[in-house]
Design a protein around this motif. Structure first.
Motif, PDB file in Angstrom:
ATOM      1  N   ALA A 256       0.864  -1.253   0.088  1.00 45.66           N
ATOM      2  CA  ALA A 256       0.107   0.016   0.041  1.00 45.66           C
ATOM      3  C   ALA A 256       0.911   1.376  -0.056  1.00 45.66           C
ATOM      4  CB  ALA A 256      -0.904   0.119   1.308  1.00 45.66           C
ATOM      5  N   LYS A 257       1.868   1.290   0.819  1.00 46.62           N
ATOM      6  CA  LYS A 257       2.799   2.468   0.921  1.00 46.62           C
ATOM      7  C   LYS A 257       3.494   2.739  -0.434  1.00 46.62           C
ATOM      8  CE  LYS A 257       5.551   4.384   4.594  1.00 46.62           C
ATOM      9  NZ  LYS A 257       6.470   4.177   5.906  1.00 46.62           N
ATOM     10  N   ALA A 258       4.047   1.690  -1.007  1.00 47.94           N
ATOM     11  CA  ALA A 258       4.519   2.014  -2.312  1.00 47.94           C
ATOM     12  C   ALA A 258       3.881   2.047  -3.569  1.00 47.94           C
ATOM     13  CB  ALA A 258       5.502   0.550  -2.645  1.00 47.94           C
ATOM     14  N   GLY A 259       2.386   1.628  -3.394  1.00 49.24           N
ATOM     15  CA  GLY A 259       1.360   1.702  -4.259  1.00 49.24           C
ATOM     16  C   GLY A 259       1.409   0.607  -5.331  1.00 49.24           C
ATOM     17  N   LEU A 260       1.995  -0.388  -4.957  1.00 54.16           N
ATOM     18  CA  LEU A 260       2.010  -1.569  -5.787  1.00 54.16           C
ATOM     19  C   LEU A 260       1.226  -2.703  -5.379  1.00 54.16           C
ATOM     20  CD1 LEU A 260       6.194  -1.989  -5.142  1.00 54.16           C
ATOM     21  CD2 LEU A 260       4.892  -1.062  -7.222  1.00 54.16           C
ATOM     22  N   THR A 261       1.120  -3.769  -6.490  1.00 59.26           N
ATOM     23  CA  THR A 261       0.255  -5.059  -5.958  1.00 59.26           C
ATOM     24  C   THR A 261       1.309  -6.064  -6.193  1.00 59.26           C
ATOM     25  OG1 THR A 261       0.160  -5.517  -8.535  1.00 59.26           O
ATOM     26  CG2 THR A 261      -1.697  -4.211  -7.763  1.00 59.26           C
ATOM     27  N   PRO A 262       0.803  -7.326  -5.347  1.00 61.11           N
ATOM     28  CA  PRO A 262       1.784  -8.233  -5.357  1.00 61.11           C
ATOM     29  C   PRO A 262       2.320  -8.747  -6.695  1.00 61.11           C
ATOM     30  CG  PRO A 262      -0.406  -8.657  -4.164  1.00 61.11           C
ATOM     31  CD  PRO A 262      -0.479  -7.433  -4.731  1.00 61.11           C
ATOM     32  N   GLN A 263       1.533  -8.482  -7.768  1.00 62.50           N
ATOM     33  CA  GLN A 263       2.030  -8.953  -9.065  1.00 62.50           C
ATOM     34  C   GLN A 263       3.179  -8.101  -9.402  1.00 62.50           C
ATOM     35  OE1 GLN A 263      -1.405  -8.491  -8.397  1.00 62.50           O
ATOM     36  NE2 GLN A 263      -1.348 -10.744  -8.115  1.00 62.50           N
ATOM     37  N   ASP A 264       3.007  -6.743  -9.230  1.00 65.06           N
ATOM     38  CA  ASP A 264       4.105  -5.837  -9.479  1.00 65.06           C
ATOM     39  C   ASP A 264       5.603  -6.142  -8.769  1.00 65.06           C
ATOM     40  OD1 ASP A 264       2.463  -4.182 -10.573  1.00 65.06           O
ATOM     41  OD2 ASP A 264       1.908  -3.121  -8.754  1.00 65.06           O
ATOM     42  N   VAL A 265       5.623  -7.193  -8.065  1.00 64.96           N
ATOM     43  CA  VAL A 265       6.836  -7.428  -7.052  1.00 64.96           C
ATOM     44  C   VAL A 265       7.579  -8.583  -7.851  1.00 64.96           C
ATOM     45  CG1 VAL A 265       7.945  -8.188  -5.028  1.00 64.96           C
ATOM     46  CG2 VAL A 265       6.006  -6.362  -4.990  1.00 64.96           C
ATOM     47  N   GLU A 283       0.196 -18.059  -0.137  1.00 63.70           N
ATOM     48  CA  GLU A 283      -1.241 -18.580  -0.502  1.00 63.70           C
ATOM     49  C   GLU A 283      -2.080 -17.076  -0.523  1.00 63.70           C
ATOM     50  OE1 GLU A 283      -2.785 -21.888   1.470  1.00 63.70           O
ATOM     51  OE2 GLU A 283      -0.971 -22.817   0.804  1.00 63.70           O
ATOM     52  N   ARG A 284      -2.174 -16.231   0.658  1.00 64.85           N
ATOM     53  CA  ARG A 284      -2.828 -15.345   0.842  1.00 64.85           C
ATOM     54  C   ARG A 284      -3.001 -14.245  -0.390  1.00 64.85           C
ATOM     55  NH1 ARG A 284      -3.330 -10.591   5.596  1.00 64.85           N
ATOM     56  NH2 ARG A 284      -4.070  -9.093   4.133  1.00 64.85           N
ATOM     57  N   PHE A 285      -1.755 -13.983  -0.662  1.00 64.57           N
ATOM     58  CA  PHE A 285      -1.317 -12.939  -1.714  1.00 64.57           C
ATOM     59  C   PHE A 285      -1.359 -13.492  -3.240  1.00 64.57           C
ATOM     60  CE2 PHE A 285      -0.077 -10.849   2.188  1.00 64.57           C
ATOM     61  CZ  PHE A 285      -0.773  -9.848   2.043  1.00 64.57           C
ATOM     62  N   GLY A 286      -1.278 -14.964  -3.423  1.00 67.62           N
ATOM     63  CA  GLY A 286      -1.359 -15.435  -4.790  1.00 67.62           C
ATOM     64  C   GLY A 286       0.196 -15.116  -5.290  1.00 67.62           C
ATOM     65  N   ILE A 287       1.078 -15.370  -4.513  1.00 72.97           N
ATOM     66  CA  ILE A 287       2.683 -15.384  -4.999  1.00 72.97           C
ATOM     67  C   ILE A 287       2.812 -16.533  -5.291  1.00 72.97           C
ATOM     68  CG2 ILE A 287       4.863 -14.727  -4.175  1.00 72.97           C
ATOM     69  CD1 ILE A 287       3.462 -13.028  -1.891  1.00 72.97           C
ATOM     70  N   PRO A 288       3.301 -16.670  -6.735  1.00 71.82           N
ATOM     71  CA  PRO A 288       3.959 -18.001  -7.179  1.00 71.82           C
ATOM     72  C   PRO A 288       5.401 -18.337  -6.342  1.00 71.82           C
ATOM     73  CG  PRO A 288       4.094 -16.240  -8.794  1.00 71.82           C
ATOM     74  CD  PRO A 288       3.261 -15.663  -7.728  1.00 71.82           C
ATOM     75  N   ALA A 289       5.583 -19.688  -6.322  1.00 69.59           N
ATOM     76  CA  ALA A 289       6.677 -20.026  -5.528  1.00 69.59           C
ATOM     77  C   ALA A 289       7.929 -19.551  -6.095  1.00 69.59           C
ATOM     78  CB  ALA A 289       6.419 -21.590  -5.743  1.00 69.59           C
ATOM     79  N   GLU A 290       7.904 -19.363  -7.506  1.00 64.33           N
ATOM     80  CA  GLU A 290       9.323 -18.703  -8.139  1.00 64.33           C
ATOM     81  C   GLU A 290       9.583 -17.516  -7.572  1.00 64.33           C
ATOM     82  OE1 GLU A 290       6.887 -19.921  -9.748  1.00 64.33           O
ATOM     83  OE2 GLU A 290       6.195 -18.743 -11.307  1.00 64.33           O
TER      84      GLU A 290
END
Ligand code: UT7
Length: 344
Positions: A256-265, A283-290
């Motif tokens: 939120a502070k950086a104005g990013l979504t999990p997909q942007d990282v 799992e909560r943020f839908g972050i792929p294992a890689e």
């Protein structure tokens, strides 16, 4: 004749500058302790440890070989400087995030500076347990950004093996020793550096993970057959609860502070406390294992060494590319938690 008032001195105007991670390095002790090795001395099994933590082996210093917190810190920074193509004398500050100094005085950072011939670079230790590297990284970044310093060696290291009671099966299975380091330098490319950082602590939770120095500091109600002065005491269930919740809130707050979504990282570089804690956040943020590097299976929880060790391994494997977005995340005793999201 009228007397002109003396001009009021003004702080210098801060130039717009970027901060670069010019090099990273890490060091692990030579001795590898497997779950089966521990099962030979305490009542545990490889299966229990793997299922509850994801840990299979950890590295532990061998004092007979001269290995210690200082030797690991020195080696990690030496390697980071070599990767950056710099000498220690190019640094104007060394910060060492650690709680397991070989000596309380002087600081480990001063001793590393002397070992590496850093001349008169400033040097200090920062004590924030598993958050030690991320807190230090944030401080170092801002000192360069405002122009106070130009090149800083940031170390995160712990040799928790010196604090662990190897008869306490709830604690000794978790920890390993490690050091990692990053060399930060100023750059004219203002797009590089920390996009947002979060630094928190809640000292009211100190009793859940601490090292009682003497008998009176042992928490009321603690099982005195399990607690030894000088050895780390942990309320595993409470720390687990804190870690699962706080880690996820920390990711959300930083995004939120950086104005990013999990997909942007591109990469989440996380403190390796327990594989289940990492998996829950993924799992909560839908972050792929890689996108979430894991080495806890090989090295256990190395406290302040954990985040920089991961990052150095990732860079050595060619996983991190120029311009990518990297989020560093730490949490641990204090209680402390902190993050730093960078365009590298
Ligand atoms: O960097 C931050 C530092 N710390 C952490 O992140 C640690 C967070 N906490 C944890 O990871 C977990 O709490 C542990 C892995 C430490 C423990 O797992 P747990 O699932 O929370 O176990 P527990 O403490 O609730 O204990 C469950 C059972 C107990 O037996 P009873 O009372 O049910 O009969 C323990 O005595 O497991 C027993 N136990 C073990 N059994 C085999 C505790 N340690 C062990 C062990 N081997 N090593």
């Amino acid at each position: 004749m009228s007397v002109q008032p003396k001009p009021v001195p003004m702080p210098p105007v801060i130039p717009r500058r970027g901060v670069r991670i010019a090099g990273t390095g890490s060091a692990l002790p030579s001795r590898v302790v497997s779950n089966d090795d521990l099962a030979g001395v305490i009542d545990t099994t490889d299966e229990w440890i793997v299922q509850r933590t994801g840990i299979r082996t950890r590295h532990v210093c061998d004092p007979k070989k001269g290995e210690s917190n200082l030797t690991l810190c020195t080696e990690a920074l030496r390697r980071a400087l070599a990767k950056a193509g710099m000498q220690a004398s190019d640094l104007d500050l060394i910060i060492c995030g650690t709680i397991t100094q070989d000596m309380r005085c002087p600081s480990t950072a001063c001793l590393v500076a002397a070992e590496l011939k850093a001349g008169t670079a400033a040097a200090w230790d920062l004590g924030a347990a598993c958050c030690g590297f991320v807190y230090s990284l944030n401080a170092a970044h801002d000192l360069i950004r405002v122009g106070t310093h130009k090149a800083i060696g940031v170390i995160g290291a712990d040799t928790v093996s010196v604090l662990v009671d190897y008869t306490n099966r709830g604690v000794c299975i978790l920890f390993g020793d490690a050091a990692g380091a990053a060399v930060l330098t100023a750059t004219d490319d203002a797009s590089k550096g920390c996009l947002a950082q979060v630094n928190h602590a809640d000292g009211t939770g100190w009793r859940d993970l601490f090292q009682p120095a003497w008998d009176v500091q042992i928490a009321p109600g603690a099982d005195r057959t399990m607690v030894r002065p000088g050895c780390l005491q942990m309320n595993g269930r409470e720390i687990y609860r804190f870690a699962v919740g706080t880690f996820q809130e920390l990711i959300a707050e930083t995004l939120a502070k950086a104005g990013l979504t999990p997909q942007d990282v591109d990469h989440f570089v996380c403190h390796q406390s327990n594989l289940r804690i990492l998996e829950a956040a993924r799992e909560r943020f839908g972050i792929p294992a890689e996108k979430m590097y894991v080495n806890i299976d090989r090295v256990g929880n190395s406290s302040a060494g954990s985040v920089p060790l991961c990052f150095d391994e990732m860079r050595s494997k060619g996983m991190v590319r120029e311009g990518q977005i990297v989020m560093f995340l730490g949490f641990g005793a204090g209680l402390t938690w902190a993050s730093s999201v960078w365009r590298v």
